[in-house]
Structure formats: C-alpha cells, structure tokens
Design a protein around this motif. Structure first.
Motif, short mmCIF file in Angstrom:
data_model
loop_
_atom_site.label_atom_id
_atom_site.label_comp_id
_atom_site.label_asym_id
_atom_site.label_seq_id
_atom_site.Cartn_x
_atom_site.Cartn_y
_atom_site.Cartn_z
N HIS A 8 9.96 8.34 7.11
CA HIS A 8 11.20 7.57 7.04
C HIS A 8 10.95 6.27 6.29
CE1 HIS A 8 9.32 5.64 10.50
NE2 HIS A 8 9.40 6.76 11.16
N SER A 9 9.85 6.23 5.50
CA SER A 9 9.55 5.07 4.67
C SER A 9 10.47 5.07 3.45
CB SER A 9 8.09 5.12 4.20
OG SER A 9 7.89 4.25 3.10
N PRO A 10 11.23 3.99 3.23
CA PRO A 10 12.10 3.94 2.05
C PRO A 10 11.33 4.03 0.74
CG PRO A 10 12.00 1.79 3.11
CD PRO A 10 11.34 2.76 4.04
N PHE A 11 10.09 3.55 0.73
CA PHE A 11 9.29 3.62 -0.50
C PHE A 11 8.97 5.07 -0.83
CE2 PHE A 11 8.20 -0.48 1.53
CZ PHE A 11 8.70 -1.31 0.55
N LEU A 12 8.50 5.84 0.15
CA LEU A 12 8.15 7.24 -0.11
C LEU A 12 9.40 8.09 -0.33
CD1 LEU A 12 5.22 7.76 2.41
CD2 LEU A 12 5.13 7.08 0.01
N LEU A 13 10.50 7.73 0.34
CA LEU A 13 11.74 8.47 0.15
C LEU A 13 12.27 8.35 -1.28
CD1 LEU A 13 13.46 7.54 3.52
CD2 LEU A 13 12.84 9.86 2.81
N SER A 14 11.86 7.29 -1.98
CA SER A 14 12.33 7.08 -3.35
C SER A 14 11.55 7.88 -4.38
CB SER A 14 12.24 5.59 -3.71
OG SER A 14 10.89 5.18 -3.86
N MET A 15 10.62 8.73 -3.93
CA MET A 15 9.76 9.47 -4.86
C MET A 15 10.59 10.28 -5.85
SD MET A 15 6.50 11.91 -3.90
CE MET A 15 5.98 10.65 -2.76
N ARG A 16 10.21 10.19 -7.11
CA ARG A 16 10.95 10.86 -8.17
C ARG A 16 11.03 12.36 -7.94
NH1 ARG A 16 7.72 7.53 -11.67
NH2 ARG A 16 6.40 9.34 -12.05
N GLY A 17 12.24 12.90 -8.03
CA GLY A 17 12.44 14.34 -7.96
C GLY A 17 12.29 14.96 -6.59
N ALA A 18 12.16 14.13 -5.55
CA ALA A 18 11.95 14.68 -4.21
C ALA A 18 13.22 15.34 -3.68
CB ALA A 18 11.50 13.58 -3.26
N LYS A 19 13.04 16.48 -3.03
CA LYS A 19 14.13 17.12 -2.30
C LYS A 19 14.04 16.67 -0.85
CE LYS A 19 16.23 21.64 -1.43
NZ LYS A 19 16.13 23.10 -1.71
N ILE A 20 15.10 16.06 -0.33
CA ILE A 20 15.05 15.43 0.99
C ILE A 20 15.96 16.15 1.97
CG2 ILE A 20 15.39 13.29 2.28
CD1 ILE A 20 14.96 11.78 -0.35
N LYS A 77 0.82 -1.21 0.00
CA LYS A 77 0.00 0.00 0.00
C LYS A 77 0.85 1.26 0.00
CE LYS A 77 -4.24 -1.24 -0.37
NZ LYS A 77 -5.06 -0.74 -1.50
N GLN A 78 2.03 1.19 0.63
CA GLN A 78 2.94 2.34 0.58
C GLN A 78 3.38 2.61 -0.85
OE1 GLN A 78 6.12 2.52 3.56
NE2 GLN A 78 4.97 1.07 4.82
N GLN A 79 3.64 1.54 -1.60
CA GLN A 79 4.04 1.71 -2.99
C GLN A 79 2.88 2.23 -3.84
OE1 GLN A 79 6.80 -1.55 -4.50
NE2 GLN A 79 6.20 -2.41 -2.52
N GLU A 80 1.67 1.81 -3.49
CA GLU A 80 0.49 2.33 -4.19
C GLU A 80 0.31 3.82 -3.88
OE1 GLU A 80 -4.31 1.43 -4.61
OE2 GLU A 80 -3.02 0.00 -3.54
#
Length: 288
Positions: free
Chosen positions: A239-251, A215-218
C-alpha cells in the motif's frame, strides 16, 4: 517478461463443497478458505508487474502465500500455514508461459527482518572482535619482532600491516566488511538487491517495510529496471504510494467488496496522501 499468466482460486461453491465434506466440523478456522472468496476473487491475470493493494485483512498476503505454495517457490522464513493449506492449493490452478525460472521466490517482510537481525548479531560479534583487534594492533605494531623461521611468516605479515596502517585501516582490513555501515533501510535494500536476480518471478510482500521514503523510491527504480532490462516479473502486495506508482503496473484493489482493477491515483490510500498534501500545499511554498 511474463512467466506466470493466470492464477485461479476456488470459488465460493467449491469452498463450501470442501468444507461441508469434512467429517469434523469443529475447527476454529478453515484458513485460507473463505478469505479471498469474500471479495469474489477467483482469478488473477498477471502483467510484468502486478500489484495487490489493500489494508490489513484484505487477503493480499494470503494470496501471495497461496501462489508461492502452489508454484513451490523458494522462501527463507516460515509463514501461517494452516492444516488446510494443502487442501486449498489443490483446488487452485495456474497457467505459465514456458516455465517458472529456477531461483524464483517469495520475499516477505519477515525475511527482511530476520536478515537485519542476523546483521545485528554479526555487529555484536564485530564489536567484540574490534576490541580484540585494537589490542592486537598495539601489541603487534610496537613489538620487537624478528622472523626466525617460516612458521613466523603470518606473524610477519601482521606486523608489516600494523606498521604500514593506521589503527582504523588495520581493523577494517581484518574485519573485511564492516556491516555497521548499513542502516536498517540500507540493510533491507541490500537484501532485495541480493535476492533478486535476472530472469525470475518474484513475489514481494509489503517490501516497503523498514524502508524510508527515499529508499522506497530507490527500490521502485530498482524493480522497474529489473523488469525493463533484466527479464523479471513481479507480483507485489503493497500500500506504498511510491511502489503503487510503478510504470505499467496492473493493480488489484482488494479493499473493494468485489476485487477490481484500478489506476494507482484512484486508490483510497493514495488519495488520502494527495488530499493531505494538497491541503497543506501553501506550507511548501518557498519564499524568496
């Protein structure tokens, strides 16, 4: 799309000027003072997706609440709003591109949790209603009903529905939406998809809570599409690795002594996952 360009927090000097200017000095805490300044966080510059990464106590949730308070964003549940919150937000400033769209909001894990509790209470009511409808179905289906006046029209509709439907179809039609079909994760995702509309600024506080890895990936795909196709801007604490991988995100890494911008693959939490699965890589090998 970018609606909020920058947000500035008071630096250490301005915080101390305020604190030392108080007539009373016996407060247990001046929260949210002295939280973000510990990591030298004075300014956030935003992209269409900006992520605040960090563990408990890093200040990422505090930062979201401060931004939401200053921008007067919509929210569903209360939060830890101390006596000094208004004083602190008065010292903050921000810059927008145009204006913040109507309907922009902050979504917290408490919002999602309360939503799921409400669904459970509805489920309890549905359980009771289901039993009543079961008895009603049997009474109506096998009754010797004859319509004698227009006052009997509604009863006639119920009789026809019962005689033309199975028991489960009859109950389902009368209950309309059977919310028990949604698991906790599906209910949580339903909340996000309902609250996030086109062309808005959304602050999400640990949206991965209550969501499985699938569901996090969805949710990741849903957020990426909302940015790419529907003009949304997101500021996310996670701190979810799935959400952290979002394209173009500034972290922003708020675990650092001085807050720093990093790539998601450099973050400590993500590296821990990577090293763990790398160590067990052979166990995932499929033998033919």
């Amino acid at each position: 799309m970018i609606y909020l360009e920058h947000f500035q927090f008071p630096d250490v000097e301005r915080e101390y000027d305020f604190i030392f200017g108080q007539k009373r000095t016996c407060y247990d805490t001046y929260y949210p003072f002295q939280i973000l300044s510990k990591h030298k966080l004075a300014m956030l510059d935003f992209e269409p997706v900006t992520i605040l990464y960090g563990g408990n106590g890093s200040g990422k949730t505090t930062a979201l609440n401060i931004i939401a308070e200053k921008l007067n964003l919509e929210r569903d549940t209360l939060y830890n709003r101390s006596s000094f919150f208004e004083d602190y937000t008065r010292l903050c400033s921000y810059e927008v591109r145009g204006k913040i769209p109507d309907g922009s909001r902050i979504i917290t894990s408490d919002d999602v949790f309360d939503f799921m509790l409400n669904l459970r209470s509805i489920n309890d009511g549905i359980d009771r209603k289901r039993e009543e409808l079961f008895e009603d179905y049997l009474d109506v289906k096998y009754s010797h009903f004859q319509m004698k006046s227009l006052d009997d029209y509604e009863k006639l509709k119920k009789v026809n529905m019962a005689r033309s439907s199975t028991q489960s179809k009859y109950i389902r039609k009368n209950l309309m939406n059977n919310v028990r079909e949604h698991s906790n994760g599906e209910s949580a995702f339903l909340y996000f998809s309902d609250k996030i509309k086109e062309d808005g600024l959304y602050l999400l506080d640990e949206p991965e809570n209550s969501l499985s890895s699938e569901k996090q990936q969805e949710l990741l795909r849903f957020l990426e599409d909302s940015v790419r196709f529907f003009g949304c801007q997101f500021i996310i604490a996670t701190h979810s690795p799935f959400l952290l991988s979002m394209r173009g995100a500034k972290i922003y890494d708020m675990d650092e002594e001085i807050v720093d911008v990093k790539r998601w693959t450099e973050l400590k939490n993500v590296r821990a996952y990577y090293e763990f699965f790398r160590k067990h890589e052979k166990e995932f090998t499929v033998t033919v």
